[in-house]
Design a protein around this motif. Structure first.
Motif, PDB file in Angstrom:
ATOM      1  N   LEU A 122       0.805  -1.128  -0.248  1.00 13.85           N
ATOM      2  CA  LEU A 122      -0.149   0.157   0.134  1.00 13.85           C
ATOM      3  C   LEU A 122       1.260   1.052   0.244  1.00 13.85           C
ATOM      4  O   LEU A 122       1.262   1.807   0.557  1.00 13.85           O
ATOM      5  N   THR A 123       0.343   2.403  -0.593  1.00  6.23           N
ATOM      6  CA  THR A 123       1.304   3.106  -1.415  1.00  6.23           C
ATOM      7  C   THR A 123       1.273   3.923   0.706  1.00  6.23           C
ATOM      8  O   THR A 123      -0.281   4.091   1.189  1.00  6.23           O
ATOM      9  N   ASN A 124       1.447   4.950   1.510  1.00 10.92           N
ATOM     10  CA  ASN A 124       1.675   6.037   1.899  1.00 10.92           C
ATOM     11  C   ASN A 124      -0.194   6.755   2.162  1.00 10.92           C
ATOM     12  O   ASN A 124      -1.086   6.354   2.806  1.00 10.92           O
ATOM     13  N   LEU A 125      -0.515   7.349   0.797  1.00  8.76           N
ATOM     14  CA  LEU A 125      -2.221   7.862   0.765  1.00  8.76           C
ATOM     15  C   LEU A 125      -3.089   6.539   0.909  1.00  8.76           C
ATOM     16  O   LEU A 125      -3.764   7.037   1.455  1.00  8.76           O
ATOM     17  N   GLU A 126      -2.691   5.198   0.846  1.00 10.02           N
ATOM     18  CA  GLU A 126      -3.693   3.869   0.581  1.00 10.02           C
ATOM     19  C   GLU A 126      -3.542   3.615   1.873  1.00 10.02           C
ATOM     20  O   GLU A 126      -5.159   3.427   2.146  1.00 10.02           O
ATOM     21  N   GLU A 127      -2.691   3.847   2.575  1.00  7.46           N
ATOM     22  CA  GLU A 127      -2.272   3.636   3.871  1.00  7.46           C
ATOM     23  C   GLU A 127      -3.406   4.318   4.916  1.00  7.46           C
ATOM     24  O   GLU A 127      -4.530   4.354   5.410  1.00  7.46           O
ATOM     25  N   TYR A 128      -3.589   5.697   4.075  1.00  6.19           N
ATOM     26  CA  TYR A 128      -3.944   6.810   4.862  1.00  6.19           C
ATOM     27  C   TYR A 128      -5.628   6.446   4.929  1.00  6.19           C
ATOM     28  O   TYR A 128      -6.548   7.031   5.594  1.00  6.19           O
ATOM     29  N   GLN A 129      -6.678   6.428   3.037  1.00  7.62           N
ATOM     30  CA  GLN A 129      -7.258   6.051   2.831  1.00  7.62           C
ATOM     31  C   GLN A 129      -7.392   5.029   3.823  1.00  7.62           C
ATOM     32  O   GLN A 129      -9.523   4.820   3.771  1.00  7.62           O
ATOM     33  N   ASN A 130      -7.302   3.633   3.876  1.00  7.74           N
ATOM     34  CA  ASN A 130      -7.546   3.080   4.738  1.00  7.74           C
ATOM     35  C   ASN A 130      -7.904   2.251   6.286  1.00  7.74           C
ATOM     36  O   ASN A 130      -7.636   2.071   6.774  1.00  7.74           O
ATOM     37  N   GLY A 131      -6.750   3.682   6.716  1.00  2.00           N
ATOM     38  CA  GLY A 131      -6.965   3.981   8.168  1.00  2.00           C
ATOM     39  C   GLY A 131      -5.872   2.805   8.656  1.00  2.00           C
ATOM     40  O   GLY A 131      -5.876   2.355   9.545  1.00  2.00           O
ATOM     41  N   THR A 132      -5.125   2.767   8.068  1.00  2.00           N
ATOM     42  CA  THR A 132      -3.971   1.555   8.213  1.00  2.00           C
ATOM     43  C   THR A 132      -2.390   2.427   8.751  1.00  2.00           C
ATOM     44  O   THR A 132      -2.849   3.906   8.518  1.00  2.00           O
ATOM     45  N   ASP A 133      -1.691   1.839   9.023  1.00  2.00           N
ATOM     46  CA  ASP A 133      -0.677   2.133   9.681  1.00  2.00           C
ATOM     47  C   ASP A 133       0.699   2.010   9.006  1.00  2.00           C
ATOM     48  O   ASP A 133       1.037   0.977   8.470  1.00  2.00           O
ATOM     49  N   PRO A 134       1.423   3.327   7.832  1.00  2.00           N
ATOM     50  CA  PRO A 134       2.717   3.242   7.191  1.00  2.00           C
ATOM     51  C   PRO A 134       3.716   3.230   7.499  1.00  2.00           C
ATOM     52  O   PRO A 134       4.364   2.888   6.228  1.00  2.00           O
ATOM     53  N   GLN A 135       3.498   2.601   9.050  1.00  2.00           N
ATOM     54  CA  GLN A 135       4.646   2.390   9.342  1.00  2.00           C
ATOM     55  C   GLN A 135       4.595   1.109   9.621  1.00  2.00           C
ATOM     56  O   GLN A 135       6.076   0.282  10.419  1.00  2.00           O
ATOM     57  N   SER A 136       3.598   0.142   9.852  1.00  2.00           N
ATOM     58  CA  SER A 136       3.926  -1.623   9.977  1.00  2.00           C
ATOM     59  C   SER A 136       3.194  -1.690   9.007  1.00  2.00           C
ATOM     60  O   SER A 136       1.863  -1.800   8.469  1.00  2.00           O
ATOM     61  N   ALA A 137       3.525  -3.290   8.207  1.00  2.00           N
ATOM     62  CA  ALA A 137       3.225  -3.985   7.425  1.00  2.00           C
ATOM     63  C   ALA A 137       2.086  -4.690   7.279  1.00  2.00           C
ATOM     64  O   ALA A 137       1.060  -5.294   6.339  1.00  2.00           O
ATOM     65  N   ASP A 138       2.132  -4.627   8.686  1.00  2.00           N
ATOM     66  CA  ASP A 138       0.570  -5.683   9.304  1.00  2.00           C
ATOM     67  C   ASP A 138       0.079  -4.475   9.641  1.00  2.00           C
ATOM     68  O   ASP A 138       0.525  -5.211  11.525  1.00  2.00           O
ATOM     69  N   THR A 139      -1.102  -3.239  10.023  1.00  2.00           N
ATOM     70  CA  THR A 139      -1.215  -3.102  11.119  1.00  2.00           C
ATOM     71  C   THR A 139      -1.956  -4.258  12.174  1.00  2.00           C
ATOM     72  O   THR A 139      -1.651  -3.281  13.145  1.00  2.00           O
ATOM     73  N   ASP A 140      -2.892  -4.908  12.158  1.00  2.00           N
ATOM     74  CA  ASP A 140      -3.645  -5.371  12.987  1.00  2.00           C
ATOM     75  C   ASP A 140      -2.990  -7.219  13.217  1.00  2.00           C
ATOM     76  O   ASP A 140      -3.785  -7.276  13.832  1.00  2.00           O
ATOM     77  N   SER A 141      -1.396  -7.558  12.873  1.00  2.00           N
ATOM     78  CA  SER A 141      -1.000  -8.610  13.462  1.00  2.00           C
ATOM     79  C   SER A 141      -1.569  -9.818  13.516  1.00  2.00           C
ATOM     80  O   SER A 141      -1.729 -10.287  14.207  1.00  2.00           O
ATOM     81  N   ASP A 142      -2.478  -9.664  12.072  1.00  2.00           N
ATOM     82  CA  ASP A 142      -2.836 -11.202  12.030  1.00  2.00           C
ATOM     83  C   ASP A 142      -2.065 -12.186  11.031  1.00  2.00           C
ATOM     84  O   ASP A 142      -3.219 -12.750  10.882  1.00  2.00           O
ATOM     85  N   GLY A 143      -0.951 -11.697  10.949  1.00  2.00           N
ATOM     86  CA  GLY A 143      -0.549 -12.359   9.843  1.00  2.00           C
ATOM     87  C   GLY A 143       0.071 -12.104   8.557  1.00  2.00           C
ATOM     88  O   GLY A 143      -0.150 -13.046   7.598  1.00  2.00           O
ATOM     89  N   MET A 144      -1.581 -10.794   7.850  1.00  2.00           N
ATOM     90  CA  MET A 144      -1.346 -10.910   7.148  1.00  2.00           C
ATOM     91  C   MET A 144      -1.663  -9.287   5.931  1.00  2.00           C
ATOM     92  O   MET A 144      -1.618  -8.923   7.514  1.00  2.00           O
ATOM     93  N   PRO A 145      -0.422  -9.544   4.945  1.00  2.00           N
ATOM     94  CA  PRO A 145      -0.118  -7.678   4.536  1.00  2.00           C
ATOM     95  C   PRO A 145      -0.783  -7.072   4.778  1.00  2.00           C
ATOM     96  O   PRO A 145      -2.443  -7.618   4.037  1.00  2.00           O
ATOM     97  N   ASP A 146      -0.924  -6.204   5.202  1.00  2.00           N
ATOM     98  CA  ASP A 146      -2.464  -4.733   4.816  1.00  2.00           C
ATOM     99  C   ASP A 146      -2.815  -4.437   3.078  1.00  2.00           C
ATOM    100  O   ASP A 146      -4.032  -4.581   2.781  1.00  2.00           O
ATOM    101  N   GLY A 147      -1.229  -4.742   2.314  1.00  2.00           N
ATOM    102  CA  GLY A 147      -2.173  -4.149   1.146  1.00  2.00           C
ATOM    103  C   GLY A 147      -2.467  -5.700   0.181  1.00  2.00           C
ATOM    104  O   GLY A 147      -3.329  -5.229  -0.037  1.00  2.00           O
ATOM    105  N   TRP A 148      -1.755  -6.651   1.011  1.00  2.00           N
ATOM    106  CA  TRP A 148      -3.200  -8.132   0.554  1.00  2.00           C
ATOM    107  C   TRP A 148      -4.348  -8.049   1.280  1.00  2.00           C
ATOM    108  O   TRP A 148      -5.240  -8.768   0.470  1.00  2.00           O
ATOM    109  N   GLU A 149      -4.418  -7.521   2.476  1.00  2.00           N
ATOM    110  CA  GLU A 149      -5.630  -7.833   2.768  1.00  2.00           C
ATOM    111  C   GLU A 149      -6.743  -6.856   1.964  1.00  2.00           C
ATOM    112  O   GLU A 149      -8.257  -6.988   1.585  1.00  2.00           O
TER     113      GLU A 149
END
Length: 288
Positions: free
Chosen positions: A121-148
């Motif tokens: 996810l780009t930084n802008l996409e992280e902002y739009q999806n409410g994810t952390d741009p400094q963490s590849a797996d914001t919710d720590s569920d084993g799946m990268p933010d971009g894949w989810e």
């Protein structure tokens, strides 16, 4: 003397106007954000200005109210000076300055297209999806933010054990096997992803795992052959070729180009008596 000070913008500017010696010339600044304005005001006041992150440091070599030969660090901190509008986007990159600062990005540089954490996810996409741009797996569920996000899942909620397509694989298992969490049969071969992974040990992303010309579903449901072995009966002819040639892929004695001969049992019978012939009924010669 080193002093770190956090003061309101108006008070800071008043302090500079009243206290700095040697005359103060403040140029009109076109910038609307307080960061640039403050940096320029301090420079115009005769300070040696440097920036570290989002803190402005000014060193004055002459006496002032801040202190003789003083240094002052003016930091940008939430709740302190300077007040940052939630809607202010100084660099025009689609991300508010406050959000960028809170997430370790630079509000003065257009970094919308960058991917700081490498999660897809780009930084802008992280902002739009409410994810952390400094963490590849914001919710720590084993799946990268971009894949989810690309698969319609919630990258801010731990949904690793959910199975939205009902194929017998959890979201985490779908990620691990490269399958679609919203499609129960990713490769369209007639077997569900869960069956392929857990029962038949075939590849759920390839319709014909063993490359014999028959889909995994055909092997299991129609011809009852082994979907992981191209020649189920070991007769040297692939299952797909046997099916196409009309022979049995489960029978090594049935293969294209070969004729099967059945054993023939021969039995001798006595000749039929002819009147006047020397043959006598009690003759045992050549009788079987």
């Amino acid at each position: 003397m080193l002093r770190k000070t956090y003061v309101p913008a108006a008070l800071l500017l008043a302090l500079l106007l009243l206290a700095l010696t040697g005359g103060l010339v403040v140029a009109q600044q076109p910038e609307s954000d307080n960061y640039s304005l403050t940096r320029n005001v301090l420079a115009d006041a005769g300070g040696a200005v440097s920036s570290t992150g989002y803190a402005v440091q000014a060193t004055f070599g002459q006496p002032s109210a801040i202190g003789p030969s003083a240094s002052a660090n003016f930091g940008l901190h939430a709740g302190y000076w300077p007040p940052i509008s939630q809607d202010l986007d100084s660099d025009g990159d689609g991300m508010p300055d406050g959000w960028e600062m809170a997430n370790g990005l630079n509000p003065a540089v257009d970094d919308a297209g960058q991917d700081a954490d490498g999660d897809g996810l780009t930084n802008l996409e992280e902002y739009q999806n409410g994810t952390d741009p400094q963490s590849a797996d914001t919710d720590s569920d084993g799946m990268p933010d971009g894949w989810e996000v690309s698969n319609g899942l919630n990258a801010t909620v731990d949904d690793a054990n959910e199975d939205p397509d009902g194929d017998g694989l959890t979201n985490l298992q779908e990620y691990q096997n490269g399958t679609d969490p919203n499609n129960p049969d990713t490769d369209g071969d007639g077997l569900s992803d869960g069956e392929e992974v857990n029962v038949y040990h075939t590849d759920p992303t390839t319709p014909d795992t063993d490359g014999d010309g028959l889909s995994d579903g055909e092997e299991v449901n129609v011809y009852h052959t082994d979907p992981t072995t191209p020649d189920t009966d070991g007769d040297g002819v692939s299952d797909g070729e046997e099916v196409n040639q009309g022979t049995d892929p489960n029978d090594p004695n049935s293969r294209p180009g070969y004729t099967t001969y059945l054993p023939v049992v021969m039995k001798a019978y006595p000749p039929t008596p002819v009147p006047g012939d020397a043959y006598e009924p009690d003759d045992t010669c050549d009788q079987a």
